[in-house]
Design an enzyme around this catalytic site. Structure first.
Site: not given
Ligand code: DGL
Length: 275
Positions: A12-13, A75, A157, A189, A191
């Protein structure tokens, strides 16, 4: 040769992918995992497709160096923009993204075929969910509504799950879906599952699709199909074996991790990508 005892790689990012890891642990309690969160370069959701592809290459190579038997792209942004990049590098290692199975689940769950998608700016502008949903619908009528909800990421976050501002922002973001009788909403997403309570309160008529949950079910199915499920005896008294790698340690990463994953992450290691 891929074998059952190898770990599953999860990328993930940042930390949001822990909502996906939570689902993977739930459906695959017997597996070990390598989690890579590119916390130094998060968020990806506001970045260009070229940069997202480049970062994704680094991450894929790193996970392959850890001898994983499968790669899960937790992600949604990376799944929308760079799944082909991961697949090209991964070769015979299977790659699972967040989009296709969630699109199927959303289509099946919707009665009126008014389906909504929320995600980062990059995910929404890629139109990837729409492309999948239109393909699934074929000639049958379907109405799609999508909206980028960039503020939801920093809200999570900052652990502002129950903050009154979160409710106001959710009402604004979800207004159009309510007005258009959306009965199924894809949380596109990492989050957003952490905000599912406020989202469900705001649009109670919609079924929420958790992309991590849908993908975890498919990971289970795909590993079973290839006879790659770990068959060791499960010891439910211990936390699953997860090796955490992050590219930066933010001040509240432990607290955030506990919130998103449901248990503490032990000894994450710091790694560095040269940008
Ligand atoms: N992990 C990213 C997503 O699921 C969200 C956070 C980001 O923008 O990197 O799209």
């Amino acid at each position: 040769m891929i074998n059952k005892n190898q770990p599953i790689g999860v990328f993930d990012s940042g930390m949001g992918g822990l909502t996906v890891l939570k689902q993977l642990v739930r459906f695959l309690p017997n597996e070990s995992f390598v989690y890579l969160g590119d916390t130094a370069r998060v968020p990806y959701g506001n970045k260009s497709p070229e940069i997202i592809r480049k970062y994704t290459e680094d991450a894929t190579k790193f996970l392959l160096s850890k001898d994983v038997k499968m790669i899960v792209i937790a992600c949604n942004t990376v799944s929308s923009i760079a799944l082909d990049t991961v697949k090209a590098i991964a070769g015979e290692i299977q790659v699972v993204g967040m989009i296709d199975f969630s699109a199927i689940a959303a289509y099946r769950s919707s009665r009126n075929k008014n389906i909504g998608v929320i995600g980062t700016k990059a995910t929404i502008s890629s139109n990837n969910y729409e492309i999948h949903l239109k393909h699934i619908a074929g000639d049958s009528p379907i109405k799609l509504y999508s909206r980028a909800c960039p503020l939801f990421v920093p809200i999570v976050e900052e652990l502002m799950f129950d903050h009154p501002a979160t409710k106001l922002i959710a009402e604004d973001y979800l207004k159009e879906f309510k007005e258009n009788n959306v009965d199924t909403l894809i949380l596109g997403c990492t989050h957003y599952p952490a905000l599912s309570k406020v989202i469900a309160d705001t649009i109670p008529e919609a079924t929420l699709i958790d992309t991590g949950e849908q993908s975890a079910i498919q990971v289970l199915r795909m590993l079973a199909e290839k006879h790659l499920l770990n068959e060791d005896k499960i010891d439910f008294s211990v936390i699953p074996k997860i090796d955490f790698f992050l590219t930066d340690f933010s001040a509240n990463f432990r607290k955030l991790a506990e919130n998103l994953l449901g248990f503490e992450i032990n000894n994450p290691k710091l790694i560095e990508f040269l940008t």
